[in-house]
Design a protein around this motif. Sequence first.
Motif, PDB file in Angstrom:
ATOM      1  N   MET A  65      21.769  19.637 -44.093  1.00  0.00           N
ATOM      2  CA  MET A  65      20.857  20.773 -44.086  1.00  0.00           C
ATOM      3  C   MET A  65      21.614  22.005 -44.567  1.00  0.00           C
ATOM      4  SD  MET A  65      18.114  21.497 -41.310  1.00  0.00           S
ATOM      5  CE  MET A  65      16.842  22.621 -41.694  1.00  0.00           C
ATOM      6  N   SER A  66      20.933  22.900 -45.256  1.00  0.00           N
ATOM      7  CA  SER A  66      21.601  24.125 -45.705  1.00  0.00           C
ATOM      8  C   SER A  66      20.855  25.350 -45.185  1.00  0.00           C
ATOM      9  CB  SER A  66      21.724  24.138 -47.226  1.00  0.00           C
ATOM     10  OG  SER A  66      20.629  24.711 -47.851  1.00  0.00           O
ATOM     11  N   TYR A  67      21.643  26.421 -44.965  1.00  0.00           N
ATOM     12  CA  TYR A  67      21.112  27.624 -44.337  1.00  0.00           C
ATOM     13  C   TYR A  67      21.463  28.845 -45.168  1.00  0.00           C
ATOM     14  CZ  TYR A  67      21.497  24.256 -40.526  1.00  0.00           C
ATOM     15  OH  TYR A  67      21.420  23.129 -39.756  1.00  0.00           O
ATOM     16  N   PRO A  68      20.541  29.784 -45.293  1.00  0.00           N
ATOM     17  CA  PRO A  68      20.879  31.054 -45.958  1.00  0.00           C
ATOM     18  C   PRO A  68      21.803  31.878 -45.055  1.00  0.00           C
ATOM     19  CG  PRO A  68      18.637  31.134 -45.104  1.00  0.00           C
ATOM     20  CD  PRO A  68      19.140  29.737 -44.857  1.00  0.00           C
ATOM     21  N   ILE A  69      22.450  32.853 -45.634  1.00  0.00           N
ATOM     22  CA  ILE A  69      23.468  33.606 -44.912  1.00  0.00           C
ATOM     23  C   ILE A  69      22.934  34.285 -43.647  1.00  0.00           C
ATOM     24  CG2 ILE A  69      23.238  35.737 -46.277  1.00  0.00           C
ATOM     25  CD1 ILE A  69      26.368  35.922 -46.108  1.00  0.00           C
ATOM     26  N   GLY A  70      21.710  34.819 -43.679  1.00  0.00           N
ATOM     27  CA  GLY A  70      21.154  35.494 -42.507  1.00  0.00           C
ATOM     28  C   GLY A  70      20.999  34.557 -41.330  1.00  0.00           C
ATOM     29  N   LYS A  71      20.395  33.396 -41.576  1.00  0.00           N
ATOM     30  CA  LYS A  71      20.206  32.426 -40.507  1.00  0.00           C
ATOM     31  C   LYS A  71      21.562  31.896 -40.036  1.00  0.00           C
ATOM     32  CE  LYS A  71      17.792  28.337 -39.068  1.00  0.00           C
ATOM     33  NZ  LYS A  71      16.627  27.507 -39.211  1.00  0.00           N
ATOM     34  N   PHE A  72      22.456  31.636 -40.981  1.00  0.00           N
ATOM     35  CA  PHE A  72      23.765  31.102 -40.625  1.00  0.00           C
ATOM     36  C   PHE A  72      24.560  32.097 -39.785  1.00  0.00           C
ATOM     37  CE2 PHE A  72      28.218  29.931 -41.514  1.00  0.00           C
ATOM     38  CZ  PHE A  72      28.182  28.604 -41.102  1.00  0.00           C
ATOM     39  N   SER A  73      24.455  33.380 -40.131  1.00  0.00           N
ATOM     40  CA  SER A  73      25.208  34.386 -39.372  1.00  0.00           C
ATOM     41  C   SER A  73      24.756  34.388 -37.904  1.00  0.00           C
ATOM     42  CB  SER A  73      25.085  35.773 -40.001  1.00  0.00           C
ATOM     43  OG  SER A  73      23.968  36.467 -39.559  1.00  0.00           O
ATOM     44  N   LYS A  74      23.472  34.192 -37.673  1.00  0.00           N
ATOM     45  CA  LYS A  74      22.970  34.114 -36.299  1.00  0.00           C
ATOM     46  C   LYS A  74      23.448  32.835 -35.610  1.00  0.00           C
ATOM     47  CE  LYS A  74      18.866  36.986 -36.823  1.00  0.00           C
ATOM     48  NZ  LYS A  74      18.542  37.267 -38.208  1.00  0.00           N
ATOM     49  N   MET A  75      23.462  31.737 -36.349  1.00  0.00           N
ATOM     50  CA  MET A  75      23.890  30.455 -35.784  1.00  0.00           C
ATOM     51  C   MET A  75      25.342  30.506 -35.310  1.00  0.00           C
ATOM     52  SD  MET A  75      22.237  27.861 -38.608  1.00  0.00           S
ATOM     53  CE  MET A  75      23.158  26.443 -38.061  1.00  0.00           C
ATOM     54  N   ASN A 127      19.676  30.291 -57.254  1.00  0.00           N
ATOM     55  CA  ASN A 127      19.612  31.740 -57.476  1.00  0.00           C
ATOM     56  C   ASN A 127      20.952  32.415 -57.176  1.00  0.00           C
ATOM     57  OD1 ASN A 127      16.843  31.711 -58.183  1.00  0.00           O
ATOM     58  ND2 ASN A 127      16.329  31.515 -56.013  1.00  0.00           N
ATOM     59  N   ASN A 128      21.998  31.616 -57.029  1.00  0.00           N
ATOM     60  CA  ASN A 128      23.364  32.091 -56.759  1.00  0.00           C
ATOM     61  C   ASN A 128      23.513  32.745 -55.386  1.00  0.00           C
ATOM     62  OD1 ASN A 128      26.065  32.108 -57.583  1.00  0.00           O
ATOM     63  ND2 ASN A 128      25.918  34.227 -58.262  1.00  0.00           N
ATOM     64  N   ARG A 129      22.623  32.392 -54.459  1.00  0.00           N
ATOM     65  CA  ARG A 129      22.741  32.889 -53.086  1.00  0.00           C
ATOM     66  C   ARG A 129      23.580  31.911 -52.266  1.00  0.00           C
ATOM     67  NH1 ARG A 129      16.683  33.401 -52.122  1.00  0.00           N
ATOM     68  NH2 ARG A 129      16.251  34.104 -54.203  1.00  0.00           N
ATOM     69  N   ARG A 130      24.358  32.475 -51.361  1.00  0.00           N
ATOM     70  CA  ARG A 130      25.202  31.639 -50.500  1.00  0.00           C
ATOM     71  C   ARG A 130      24.332  30.721 -49.644  1.00  0.00           C
ATOM     72  NH1 ARG A 130      26.980  36.736 -50.654  1.00  0.00           N
ATOM     73  NH2 ARG A 130      29.191  37.124 -51.082  1.00  0.00           N
ATOM     74  N   THR A 131      24.779  29.485 -49.496  1.00  0.00           N
ATOM     75  CA  THR A 131      24.154  28.558 -48.558  1.00  0.00           C
ATOM     76  C   THR A 131      25.259  27.894 -47.745  1.00  0.00           C
ATOM     77  OG1 THR A 131      24.146  26.705 -50.117  1.00  0.00           O
ATOM     78  CG2 THR A 131      22.173  28.104 -50.059  1.00  0.00           C
ATOM     79  N   TYR A 132      24.944  27.641 -46.499  1.00  0.00           N
ATOM     80  CA  TYR A 132      25.914  27.087 -45.560  1.00  0.00           C
ATOM     81  C   TYR A 132      25.378  25.794 -44.979  1.00  0.00           C
ATOM     82  CZ  TYR A 132      27.891  31.767 -45.890  1.00  0.00           C
ATOM     83  OH  TYR A 132      28.432  32.932 -46.363  1.00  0.00           O
ATOM     84  N   THR A 133      26.292  24.932 -44.580  1.00  0.00           N
ATOM     85  CA  THR A 133      25.927  23.617 -44.056  1.00  0.00           C
ATOM     86  C   THR A 133      26.370  23.489 -42.595  1.00  0.00           C
ATOM     87  OG1 THR A 133      28.032  22.630 -44.692  1.00  0.00           O
ATOM     88  CG2 THR A 133      26.259  22.603 -46.357  1.00  0.00           C
ATOM     89  N   ASP A 134      25.990  22.368 -41.999  1.00  0.00           N
ATOM     90  CA  ASP A 134      26.453  22.081 -40.644  1.00  0.00           C
ATOM     91  C   ASP A 134      27.976  21.938 -40.611  1.00  0.00           C
ATOM     92  OD1 ASP A 134      23.860  22.121 -39.566  1.00  0.00           O
ATOM     93  OD2 ASP A 134      23.539  20.012 -40.076  1.00  0.00           O
ATOM     94  N   ALA A 135      28.558  21.410 -41.684  1.00  0.00           N
ATOM     95  CA  ALA A 135      30.023  21.317 -41.767  1.00  0.00           C
ATOM     96  C   ALA A 135      30.634  22.713 -41.774  1.00  0.00           C
ATOM     97  CB  ALA A 135      30.438  20.537 -43.014  1.00  0.00           C
ATOM     98  N   ASP A 136      29.994  23.658 -42.450  1.00  0.00           N
ATOM     99  CA  ASP A 136      30.475  25.047 -42.439  1.00  0.00           C
ATOM    100  C   ASP A 136      30.404  25.626 -41.027  1.00  0.00           C
ATOM    101  OD1 ASP A 136      30.983  25.207 -45.231  1.00  0.00           O
ATOM    102  OD2 ASP A 136      28.873  25.675 -45.617  1.00  0.00           O
ATOM    103  N   GLN A 137      29.363  25.265 -40.305  1.00  0.00           N
ATOM    104  CA  GLN A 137      29.217  25.746 -38.927  1.00  0.00           C
ATOM    105  C   GLN A 137      30.377  25.233 -38.064  1.00  0.00           C
ATOM    106  OE1 GLN A 137      25.593  24.536 -36.971  1.00  0.00           O
ATOM    107  NE2 GLN A 137      25.881  25.969 -35.303  1.00  0.00           N
TER     108      GLN A 137
END
Length: 124
Positions: free
Chosen positions: A1-11, A35-45
């Motif tokens: 799963m991938s998350y945008p930076i706003g949601k990831f920052s809260k996570m 669109n060249n926006r950062r995306t984060y994964t569960d591994a990043d978490q």
Amino acid sequence: MSYPIGKFSKMVSLSIDTLRYYEKEHLIVPDRDQNNRRTYTDADQRWIAFIKRLKATGMPIKEIKTYARLRYQGNSTIDERLALLFMQKARLTAQRQEIDAHITFLENKIVIYHQLKAKLLEKI
């Protein structure tokens, strides 16, 4: 799963600015969407949780950056990463010994005061 930076920052309970700083310092390398926006994964978490834990142990940011660089280079760097972890463990062990010495000092002083109080009460 991938998350945008706003949601990831809260996570991960880090500000967006902190995540951008971590990226600038190469602590984390997020993917980018179409669109060249950062995306984060569960591994990043999990990786962020590990970085936060290293920080909590008092590991200097310079060493965390070295650890991150080695991690992104792959399994050939395991020995170097282990060396960083052993160094931090040694620092924490030394700190624990120092804290234990401080506690012993305080405990001894407390015993002295209890003895002094008892002697003073005997005189009453």
